[in-house]
Design a protein around this motif. Sequence first.
Motif, PDB file in Angstrom:
ATOM      1  N   GLN A 130     -12.779  -2.781   6.971  1.00  0.00           N
ATOM      2  CA  GLN A 130     -12.236  -3.515   5.815  1.00  0.00           C
ATOM      3  C   GLN A 130     -13.002  -3.242   4.514  1.00  0.00           C
ATOM      4  O   GLN A 130     -12.463  -3.419   3.427  1.00  0.00           O
ATOM      5  CB  GLN A 130     -12.298  -5.028   6.095  1.00  0.00           C
ATOM      6  CG  GLN A 130     -11.466  -5.480   7.277  1.00  0.00           C
ATOM      7  CD  GLN A 130     -10.028  -5.793   6.914  1.00  0.00           C
ATOM      8  OE1 GLN A 130      -9.694  -6.041   5.767  1.00  0.00           O
ATOM      9  NE2 GLN A 130      -9.158  -5.783   7.907  1.00  0.00           N
ATOM     10  N   LEU A 156     -11.474  -1.255   1.637  1.00  0.00           N
ATOM     11  CA  LEU A 156     -10.383  -1.779   0.806  1.00  0.00           C
ATOM     12  C   LEU A 156     -10.748  -1.863  -0.673  1.00  0.00           C
ATOM     13  O   LEU A 156      -9.873  -1.847  -1.530  1.00  0.00           O
ATOM     14  CB  LEU A 156      -9.935  -3.158   1.309  1.00  0.00           C
ATOM     15  CG  LEU A 156      -9.254  -3.160   2.685  1.00  0.00           C
ATOM     16  CD1 LEU A 156      -8.933  -4.584   3.114  1.00  0.00           C
ATOM     17  CD2 LEU A 156      -7.986  -2.313   2.675  1.00  0.00           C
ATOM     18  N   VAL A 172      -9.061   0.824  -2.950  1.00  0.00           N
ATOM     19  CA  VAL A 172      -7.620   0.874  -3.242  1.00  0.00           C
ATOM     20  C   VAL A 172      -7.422   0.909  -4.762  1.00  0.00           C
ATOM     21  O   VAL A 172      -8.015   0.128  -5.510  1.00  0.00           O
ATOM     22  CB  VAL A 172      -6.889  -0.332  -2.624  1.00  0.00           C
ATOM     23  CG1 VAL A 172      -5.452  -0.419  -3.131  1.00  0.00           C
ATOM     24  CG2 VAL A 172      -6.916  -0.251  -1.102  1.00  0.00           C
ATOM     25  N   VAL A 213      -5.135   2.644   1.600  1.00  0.00           N
ATOM     26  CA  VAL A 213      -5.986   2.538   2.781  1.00  0.00           C
ATOM     27  C   VAL A 213      -5.140   2.051   3.950  1.00  0.00           C
ATOM     28  O   VAL A 213      -4.413   1.057   3.829  1.00  0.00           O
ATOM     29  CB  VAL A 213      -7.166   1.565   2.549  1.00  0.00           C
ATOM     30  CG1 VAL A 213      -7.929   1.326   3.850  1.00  0.00           C
ATOM     31  CG2 VAL A 213      -8.115   2.113   1.474  1.00  0.00           C
ATOM     32  N   ILE A 230      -5.559   0.516   7.498  1.00  0.00           N
ATOM     33  CA  ILE A 230      -6.484  -0.118   8.441  1.00  0.00           C
ATOM     34  C   ILE A 230      -5.860  -0.080   9.833  1.00  0.00           C
ATOM     35  O   ILE A 230      -4.735  -0.542  10.031  1.00  0.00           O
ATOM     36  CB  ILE A 230      -6.783  -1.580   8.033  1.00  0.00           C
ATOM     37  CG1 ILE A 230      -7.442  -1.648   6.653  1.00  0.00           C
ATOM     38  CG2 ILE A 230      -7.633  -2.276   9.104  1.00  0.00           C
ATOM     39  CD1 ILE A 230      -8.897  -1.261   6.608  1.00  0.00           C
ATOM     40  N   PHE A 234      -2.589  -0.731   2.742  1.00  0.00           N
ATOM     41  CA  PHE A 234      -2.853  -1.449   1.498  1.00  0.00           C
ATOM     42  C   PHE A 234      -2.712  -0.493   0.323  1.00  0.00           C
ATOM     43  O   PHE A 234      -3.241   0.622   0.349  1.00  0.00           O
ATOM     44  CB  PHE A 234      -4.273  -2.032   1.502  1.00  0.00           C
ATOM     45  CG  PHE A 234      -4.472  -3.118   2.528  1.00  0.00           C
ATOM     46  CD1 PHE A 234      -4.326  -4.455   2.189  1.00  0.00           C
ATOM     47  CD2 PHE A 234      -4.809  -2.795   3.839  1.00  0.00           C
ATOM     48  CE1 PHE A 234      -4.511  -5.454   3.135  1.00  0.00           C
ATOM     49  CE2 PHE A 234      -4.989  -3.792   4.793  1.00  0.00           C
ATOM     50  CZ  PHE A 234      -4.844  -5.126   4.430  1.00  0.00           C
ATOM     51  N   PHE A 258      -1.640  -5.374  -3.377  1.00  0.00           N
ATOM     52  CA  PHE A 258      -2.937  -5.770  -2.837  1.00  0.00           C
ATOM     53  C   PHE A 258      -3.255  -7.245  -3.072  1.00  0.00           C
ATOM     54  O   PHE A 258      -3.681  -7.950  -2.159  1.00  0.00           O
ATOM     55  CB  PHE A 258      -4.058  -4.900  -3.438  1.00  0.00           C
ATOM     56  CG  PHE A 258      -5.351  -5.012  -2.690  1.00  0.00           C
ATOM     57  CD1 PHE A 258      -5.630  -4.174  -1.624  1.00  0.00           C
ATOM     58  CD2 PHE A 258      -6.303  -5.974  -3.026  1.00  0.00           C
ATOM     59  CE1 PHE A 258      -6.809  -4.280  -0.909  1.00  0.00           C
ATOM     60  CE2 PHE A 258      -7.492  -6.090  -2.327  1.00  0.00           C
ATOM     61  CZ  PHE A 258      -7.741  -5.237  -1.264  1.00  0.00           C
ATOM     62  N   LYS A 300      -4.305  -9.847  -0.207  1.00  0.00           N
ATOM     63  CA  LYS A 300      -5.697 -10.275  -0.033  1.00  0.00           C
ATOM     64  C   LYS A 300      -6.147 -11.389  -0.985  1.00  0.00           C
ATOM     65  O   LYS A 300      -7.247 -11.920  -0.838  1.00  0.00           O
ATOM     66  CB  LYS A 300      -6.650  -9.070  -0.204  1.00  0.00           C
ATOM     67  CG  LYS A 300      -6.424  -7.943   0.771  1.00  0.00           C
ATOM     68  CD  LYS A 300      -6.622  -8.329   2.226  1.00  0.00           C
ATOM     69  CE  LYS A 300      -8.070  -8.388   2.619  1.00  0.00           C
ATOM     70  NZ  LYS A 300      -8.220  -8.640   4.085  1.00  0.00           N
ATOM     71  N   PRO A 316      -8.789  -5.198  -5.629  1.00  0.00           N
ATOM     72  CA  PRO A 316      -9.691  -4.452  -4.738  1.00  0.00           C
ATOM     73  C   PRO A 316     -11.164  -4.498  -5.174  1.00  0.00           C
ATOM     74  O   PRO A 316     -12.045  -4.758  -4.352  1.00  0.00           O
ATOM     75  CB  PRO A 316      -9.130  -3.025  -4.791  1.00  0.00           C
ATOM     76  CG  PRO A 316      -7.678  -3.202  -5.074  1.00  0.00           C
ATOM     77  CD  PRO A 316      -7.588  -4.398  -5.984  1.00  0.00           C
TER      78      PRO A 316
END
Length: 290
Positions: free
Chosen positions: A141, A144, A147, A153, A155, A166, A171, A175, A179
């Motif tokens: 992670q 990330l 990004v 990315v 995962i 992502f 993003f 999240k 980033p």
Amino acid sequence: MTTKQQNIMLVDGMALLFRGFFATAFSGNFMKTSNGMPTNGVYQFIRYFLDATERFVPSHVICCWDMGSKTFRTDLYEGYKANRSKPPEELIPQFDLAKEVVEAFDIPNIGVKNFEADDCMGTLARQYAKDHNVLIVTGDQDILQLVDDGIRVAIMRKGIGNYEVFEKDSFVHQKGLHPGQLIDLKGLMGDTSDNYPGVKGIGEKTALKLIQEYESIDRILEHIDNLPKGVQKKIRENKDMLYLSRQLAEIRCDVSIDCTLDDALWEYDPRVVEEKFASLEFSNLVKLVN
């Protein structure tokens, strides 16, 4: 060859090999060649690797590796990753075997002494994203934070073929932060897996709330008098570790790497790969490369 926009895939070799090893080692039934060389991690590494190339259809591929446990981060903070146990003895010989497999596909293995694979991927991603599309395949992670425009990315999730991708546009929705703000988040909350503390007493929930409200560590410090007294106290008492943790969390994108795109073209000679698979006694993987 490299003037038009290319699709470049950066592979986190460490992540794929460790994941492959532990996914197949839980039963204690390690695959071994007839001369006793353990190969379970490499076998699964190849399956993950080929699945990713089939799924994301890159024009170029580069595989990045750590070069040992000592890096500039351990120089900054002796406890960095000090909680990690040594790799299982059955895994150790498989690092070189995995790199040999990558070489058989005629793509570069990149690793730079004193830096982590993350730093190599960060450097290459920033460099190539100016003109091309970059995809990083990892299980980590921490990546990330990279990004950005031109950098996605993927995962890896449990099993083969499961990825969460992502990209910059979606993003924040995924999240809750941009980033780059993940670096400041780690500065505040630390990282138990990498063994640095951040601000003692501030966990993920509080750290996330602070970054969402104030955007960065610098702005939190500018407005520290507005914070709850308990949070103020924790930050003031751990300010040095706050900055150090942020430094440890940030992926370096300025590593000196010698790798041209022409070296990374995703074209291989199936006969060379078959020969390598034969030496590892992976006869049932041959069908994947024809």
